[in-house]
Write an enzyme that holds these catalytic residues in place. Structure first.
Site, PDB file in Angstrom:
ATOM      1  N   CYS A  88      -8.065   3.703  -8.768  1.00 18.99           N
ATOM      2  CA  CYS A  88      -8.059   4.813  -7.811  1.00 18.99           C
ATOM      3  C   CYS A  88      -9.507   5.206  -7.525  1.00 18.99           C
ATOM      4  O   CYS A  88     -10.349   5.169  -8.424  1.00 18.99           O
ATOM      5  CB  CYS A  88      -7.355   6.039  -8.401  1.00 18.99           C
ATOM      6  SG  CYS A  88      -5.690   5.730  -8.969  1.00 18.99           S
TER       7      CYS A  88
ATOM      8  N   GLY B 160       6.801  -7.374 -12.755  1.00 18.39           N
ATOM      9  CA  GLY B 160       6.768  -6.442 -11.628  1.00 18.39           C
ATOM     10  C   GLY B 160       7.491  -6.963 -10.413  1.00 18.39           C
ATOM     11  O   GLY B 160       8.719  -6.864 -10.298  1.00 18.39           O
ATOM     12  N   THR B 161       6.743  -7.603  -9.519  1.00 20.44           N
ATOM     13  CA  THR B 161       7.281  -8.046  -8.235  1.00 20.44           C
ATOM     14  C   THR B 161       8.531  -8.908  -8.392  1.00 20.44           C
ATOM     15  O   THR B 161       9.445  -8.841  -7.559  1.00 20.44           O
ATOM     16  CB  THR B 161       6.172  -8.813  -7.476  1.00 20.44           C
ATOM     17  OG1 THR B 161       5.060  -7.920  -7.320  1.00 20.44           O
ATOM     18  CG2 THR B 161       6.629  -9.275  -6.112  1.00 20.44           C
TER      19      THR B 161
ATOM     20  N   SER C 155       0.884  -1.175   0.000  1.00 19.12           N
ATOM     21  CA  SER C 155       0.000   0.000   0.000  1.00 19.12           C
ATOM     22  C   SER C 155       0.917   1.219   0.000  1.00 19.12           C
ATOM     23  O   SER C 155       0.945   1.997   0.934  1.00 19.12           O
ATOM     24  CB  SER C 155      -0.934   0.007   1.204  1.00 19.12           C
ATOM     25  OG  SER C 155      -0.231   0.272   2.382  1.00 19.12           O
TER      26      SER C 155
ATOM     27  N   GLY D 145       2.614 -10.647  -7.464  1.00 17.66           N
ATOM     28  CA  GLY D 145       3.551 -11.765  -7.480  1.00 17.66           C
ATOM     29  C   GLY D 145       2.875 -13.039  -7.962  1.00 17.66           C
ATOM     30  O   GLY D 145       1.694 -13.031  -8.355  1.00 17.66           O
TER      31      GLY D 145
HETATM   32  C1  FMN Z   1       5.195  -2.036  -4.801  1.00 20.06           C
HETATM   33  C2  FMN Z   1       4.239  -1.936  -5.941  1.00 20.06           C
HETATM   34  C3  FMN Z   1       3.866  -0.682  -6.416  1.00 20.06           C
HETATM   35  C4  FMN Z   1       2.966  -0.578  -7.481  1.00 20.06           C
HETATM   36  N1  FMN Z   1       2.625   0.661  -7.952  1.00 20.06           N
HETATM   37  C5  FMN Z   1       1.776   0.760  -9.017  1.00 20.06           C
HETATM   38  C6  FMN Z   1       1.440   2.035  -9.564  1.00 20.06           C
HETATM   39  O1  FMN Z   1       1.935   3.077  -9.129  1.00 20.06           O
HETATM   40  N2  FMN Z   1       0.556   2.077 -10.609  1.00 20.06           N
HETATM   41  C7  FMN Z   1       0.003   0.934 -11.150  1.00 20.06           C
HETATM   42  O2  FMN Z   1      -0.784   1.021 -12.097  1.00 20.06           O
HETATM   43  N3  FMN Z   1       0.337  -0.284 -10.660  1.00 20.06           N
HETATM   44  C8  FMN Z   1       1.194  -0.392  -9.622  1.00 20.06           C
HETATM   45  N4  FMN Z   1       1.528  -1.629  -9.129  1.00 20.06           N
HETATM   46  C9  FMN Z   1       0.956  -2.845  -9.769  1.00 20.06           C
HETATM   47  C10 FMN Z   1       1.945  -3.462 -10.760  1.00 20.06           C
HETATM   48  O3  FMN Z   1       2.275  -2.564 -11.787  1.00 20.06           O
HETATM   49  C11 FMN Z   1       1.396  -4.769 -11.364  1.00 20.06           C
HETATM   50  O4  FMN Z   1       0.225  -4.492 -12.086  1.00 20.06           O
HETATM   51  C12 FMN Z   1       1.067  -5.801 -10.300  1.00 20.06           C
HETATM   52  O5  FMN Z   1       2.010  -5.773  -9.259  1.00 20.06           O
HETATM   53  C13 FMN Z   1       1.010  -7.221 -10.876  1.00 20.06           C
HETATM   54  O6  FMN Z   1       2.242  -7.586 -11.452  1.00 20.06           O
HETATM   55  P1  FMN Z   1       3.387  -8.402 -10.655  1.00 20.06           P
HETATM   56  O7  FMN Z   1       2.724  -9.542  -9.965  1.00 20.06           O
HETATM   57  O8  FMN Z   1       4.360  -8.820 -11.707  1.00 20.06           O
HETATM   58  O9  FMN Z   1       3.988  -7.434  -9.672  1.00 20.06           O
HETATM   59  C14 FMN Z   1       2.435  -1.753  -8.071  1.00 20.06           C
HETATM   60  C15 FMN Z   1       2.829  -3.008  -7.594  1.00 20.06           C
HETATM   61  C16 FMN Z   1       3.722  -3.106  -6.551  1.00 20.06           C
HETATM   62  C17 FMN Z   1       4.142  -4.471  -6.070  1.00 20.06           C
END
Ligand code: FMN
Length: 421
Positions: A245, A379-380, A185, A331
């Protein structure tokens, strides 16, 4: 998780003025504090640096920084990017990574994906040299990583969510570990659109990689304002609209309501000539309806998906761990959800889909591509291995070669039922 820090043992003096029960309670509280301090360190010193793109110069080296340095020391040049100094007589094209020389040493500077057709259409009007991007919020502003890995090998980078004005982010704790993922968050911590454009625009242009700006806001005007402020920023090729949002008018998430999501899409489309990508939230009651509404409103692509709502409880404090209570799960834990949504949305729309959610390697990326995405975001996984996105590119190139495919495009939507139209 690999970025966890060791806990330092703290000796607690005995307070003789207290009863045994009081002392035991204090000790229990102390342990809880200790645990939370550890989480705070994890947040501030490691992931948060990557998330906000604001390295704290005065801080001791973070785990992430150490990982990046280790990777540089141990991996072969082709895995970590361009060598910092190429052998004399060999010029390296920063854009393609190709070594331009007849010198036999040049072969060692070429990347495995060179010569393999990985080009895809990421959004209407936007083709990229390969289908692998970083996910917003997990790669800072991109420039922080550029000194350590060759970001020009990526299809694109997506920057941290950008809002009209600077935001400090949410109260601690902003990261909690979960099996196969993390809850965050962060709260859209960023310096605000004008500052992002001023501070990073020039650097983005020099990175040699396409930049997609992730746009966030709390009203339709906010989204339009950010895009307006970012217009003309060097390196920017598209906007990704984060509709996870809440709308200040009514509190509903933009991405949970097809009409609201469509309204934002239309307004942003009217503001820019660049492709507009809408990032779907899996927390919507009907994601497919939102996807259709965005396509009809002019979206040039959809990203599936943002994080999944979740919570962890600190059982000793009997309170949620995250400062905001709930957070976004990301993740490998969410990959099957993301692949399923991709599969459903791909059958409902005709615009390209960018798959996101738990991609850690090429096999995961292939799942998304076969489910109908034309590209993926990592991402993660980047927190545990900063080279993960580059390894995904290498793995996809190897797959195309092994399978004797003409291009990676041959697998897109391979797992979908045949369309009737
Ligand atoms: C720490 C963190 C910050 C994130 N900040 C944003 C953000 O600012 N804007 C957004 O659209 N998604 C944000 N996300 C979501 C990621 O871009 C992505 O959609 C989501 O984590 C799923 O992908 P992953 O499992 O490969 O991380 C964030 C995710 C994480 C873990």
């Amino acid at each position: 998780m690999p970025w966890r820090r060791f806990r330092k043992k703290v000796e607690r003096p005995i307070d003789v003025s207290k009863s045994i029960e009081e002392s035991l309670e204090d000790a229990a509280d102390g342990e809880a504090d200790e645990d939370l301090t550890e989480l705070a360190e994890l947040d501030d010193a490691t992931i948060a640096e990557a998330v906000t793109g604001q390295p704290d110069e005065g801080r001791a080296p973070s785990d992430l920084g150490n990982k990046l340095r280790e990777a540089l020391d141990t991996d072969a040049p082709h895995r970590v990017g361009l060598p910092r100094s190429a052998p004399r007589g060999i010029a390296v094209d920063r854009r393609s990574g190709a070594a331009r020389s007849e010198d036999p040493r040049a072969a060692s500077l070429s990347y495995p994906e060179l010569g393999v057709d990985l080009e895809v259409e990421v959004a209407r009007g936007l083709r990229l040299k390969n289908p692998v991007m970083t996910a917003s919020g997990t790669f800072g502003q991109g420039v922080e990583y550029a000194e350590l890995i060759d970001v020009s090998r990526l299809g694109a980078i997506v920057n941290k969510g950008t809002t009209p004005a600077a935001r400090p982010g949410n109260p601690q704790y902003r990261i909690a570990e979960t099996p196969s993922g993390i809850l965050n968050s962060i709260g859209l911590e960023n310096p605000g659109a004008a500052e992002v454009a001023r501070k990073y625009g020039k650097a983005w242009a020099e990175l040699g990689v396409a930049v997609i700006v992730n746009v966030a806001g709390y009203s339709v005007d906010d989204y339009v304002y950010v895009v307006h402020e970012m217009t003309g920023t060097p390196g920017v090729v598209a906007y990704e609209i984060n509709v996870s949002c809440p709308n200040v008018k009514g509190g509903m998430l933009f991405g949970c309501d097809p009409d609201l999501a469509a309204e934002v899409t239309r307004a942003v489309k009217a503001e820019t000539d660049l492709p507009v990508i809408v990032k779907l939230t899996p927390n919507a009651p009907d994601v497919v309806a939102v996807a259709r509404a965005c396509e009809q409103a002019g979206a040039d692509a959809l990203t599936a998906i943002n994080t999944v709502l979740g919570m962890r409880i600190d059982t000793r404090r009997r309170r949620p761990i995250l400062g905001t209570g709930s957070g976004g799960l990301s993740g490998p834990a969410i990959r099957p959800i993301a692949v399923h949504i991709t599969y459903q949305v791909a059958q409902a729309v005709s615009i390209p889909i960018i798959g996101a959610g738990g991609v850690t390697n090429a096999q995961d990326a292939l799942e998304f591509l076969m489910a109908g995405a034309s590209s993926v975001q990592v991402g993660t996984a980047t927190f545990a291995d900063p080279l993960a996105p580059l390894k995904v590119i290498e793995g996809l190139a190897a797959y195309v070669k092994e399978q004797g495919l003409a291009s990676i495009r041959d697998v897109i939507a391979a797992a979908l039922p045949a369309r009737e139209d």
